[in-house]
Design a protein around this motif. Structure first.
Motif, PDB file in Angstrom:
ATOM      1  N   PHE A   1       0.901   4.376  -2.907  1.00 34.36           N
ATOM      2  CA  PHE A   1       0.751   5.791  -2.604  1.00 34.36           C
ATOM      3  C   PHE A   1       1.933   6.591  -3.149  1.00 34.36           C
ATOM      4  CE2 PHE A   1       1.419   9.519   0.081  1.00 34.36           C
ATOM      5  CZ  PHE A   1       0.177  10.119  -0.006  1.00 34.36           C
TER       6      PHE A   1
ATOM      7  N   TRP B   1       0.800  -1.218   0.000  1.00 35.63           N
ATOM      8  CA  TRP B   1       0.000   0.000   0.000  1.00 35.63           C
ATOM      9  C   TRP B   1       0.840   1.279   0.000  1.00 35.63           C
ATOM     10  CZ3 TRP B   1      -4.411   1.158  -1.711  1.00 35.63           C
ATOM     11  CH2 TRP B   1      -5.083   2.307  -1.296  1.00 35.63           C
TER      12      TRP B   1
ATOM     13  N   SER C   1       1.949   7.124  -6.958  1.00 35.69           N
ATOM     14  CA  SER C   1       0.857   7.933  -7.475  1.00 35.69           C
ATOM     15  C   SER C   1       1.192   9.420  -7.479  1.00 35.69           C
ATOM     16  CB  SER C   1      -0.409   7.712  -6.628  1.00 35.69           C
ATOM     17  OG  SER C   1      -0.271   8.312  -5.357  1.00 35.69           O
TER      18      SER C   1
ATOM     19  N   TRP D   1      -7.865   2.683  -3.986  1.00 37.29           N
ATOM     20  CA  TRP D   1      -6.795   3.459  -4.613  1.00 37.29           C
ATOM     21  C   TRP D   1      -7.192   3.900  -6.030  1.00 37.29           C
ATOM     22  CZ3 TRP D   1      -3.792   3.178  -8.968  1.00 37.29           C
ATOM     23  CH2 TRP D   1      -2.641   3.985  -8.987  1.00 37.29           C
TER      24      TRP D   1
ATOM     25  N   LYS E   1      -7.663   7.730  -7.366  1.00 36.77           N
ATOM     26  CA  LYS E   1      -6.763   8.225  -8.403  1.00 36.77           C
ATOM     27  C   LYS E   1      -7.492   8.544  -9.704  1.00 36.77           C
ATOM     28  CE  LYS E   1      -3.698   8.193  -5.446  1.00 36.77           C
ATOM     29  NZ  LYS E   1      -3.438   9.502  -4.782  1.00 36.77           N
TER      30      LYS E   1
ATOM     31  N   ASN F   1      -8.121  -2.395  -0.792  1.00 38.77           N
ATOM     32  CA  ASN F   1      -7.218  -1.256  -0.883  1.00 38.77           C
ATOM     33  C   ASN F   1      -6.958  -0.845  -2.326  1.00 38.77           C
ATOM     34  OD1 ASN F   1      -6.961  -1.113   1.887  1.00 38.77           O
ATOM     35  ND2 ASN F   1      -5.075  -2.313   1.968  1.00 38.77           N
ATOM     36  N   LYS F   2      -6.796  -1.827  -3.190  1.00 39.05           N
ATOM     37  CA  LYS F   2      -6.558  -1.516  -4.603  1.00 39.05           C
ATOM     38  C   LYS F   2      -7.769  -0.813  -5.220  1.00 39.05           C
ATOM     39  CE  LYS F   2      -3.299  -5.296  -5.636  1.00 39.05           C
ATOM     40  NZ  LYS F   2      -2.197  -4.525  -6.207  1.00 39.05           N
TER      41      LYS F   2
END
Length: 226
Positions: free
Chosen positions: A16, A12, A19, A144, A148, A140-141
């Motif tokens: 981050f 994770w 990104s 994310w 994003k 989590n993906k």
């Protein structure tokens, strides 16, 4: 389960970190300040962001498939029995048609795709919470990618202003209401709908990346972009 959670914790922070390039300054300033950087640099950052979104969406789809989709159902989905939510968008799929798109339509096509996925991904985050044994990495993906995509939308809007000297083009298509919620579905139907969402997201994320890279190629070698 504990091992899956451990991998999520390890990976994770990396997601981050990678990104960050879409942000306009090293201190992660608002994308509203993107006009201060060059068009070329912004396009590079938007492309990199799209690449990451595609990669993570591909990983999410594969993980979901391994966890919840038996092989016969994978084959059923691959036979095209489930329509993607962006099917109604006026965006070509064939390579020859894509090559004929103007720079303006490449950018606006990316924007339409991004905006079409914001609401369904909010739904997907909620519905994945209903799954037993859904790994933290998948949750989590998905979160994310959802976050994003919003950043990518902002970056593309600024890019449209820079490259076309105009605001985002309005279309007759509205992403609102394109995705229908149905709380009455059986669990298997939930699983297949979510699997369809992830499969279509992967395809559309790849399309976003392809369109942006074609746009980049045209900036440097207009007559030799394939």
């Amino acid at each position: 389960v504990h091992m899956q959670g451990l991998w999520a914790l390890l990976l994770w922070p990396h997601l981050f970190t990678v990104s960050v390039p879409l942000e306009c300054r090293d201190d992660q300033a608002s994308l509203a300040r993107c006009p201060s950087i060059s068009q070329e640099k912004l396009l590079d950052r938007v492309i990199h962001h799209a690449e990451l979104i595609y990669r993570v969406s591909e990983e999410s789809c594969s993980l979901f498939e391994e966890m919840f989709i038996p092989l016969p159902l994978r084959l059923q989905s691959n036979q095209g029995g489930y329509a993607c939510i962006t099917k109604a968008l006026p965006i070509p799929s064939s390579k020859s048609e894509i090559q004929q798109l103007s720079d303006k339509w490449l950018l606006h096509s990316v924007l339409m795709l991004v905006q079409s996925w914001i609401e369904p991904l909010v739904y997907l985050q909620m519905t994945l919470d209903r799954y037993d044994h859904a790994p933290d990495m998948l949750l989590n993906k998905t979160k994310w990618v959802s976050e994003k995509l919003i950043s990518l939308e902002q970056g593309v809007v600024v890019l449209i202003k820079k490259m076309l000297d105009e605001g985002a083009m309005t279309t007759t298509y509205s992403e609102q209401g394109a995705f229908q919620y149905d709380v009455q579905l059986e669990m298997l139907e939930y699983v297949m709908r979510d699997y369809t969402l992830l499969t279509c997201l992967k395809k559309d994320a790849h399309k976003m990346e392809t369109f942006l890279k074609l746009l980049k190629c045209r900036q440097t070698d207009k007559y030799n972009c394939a």
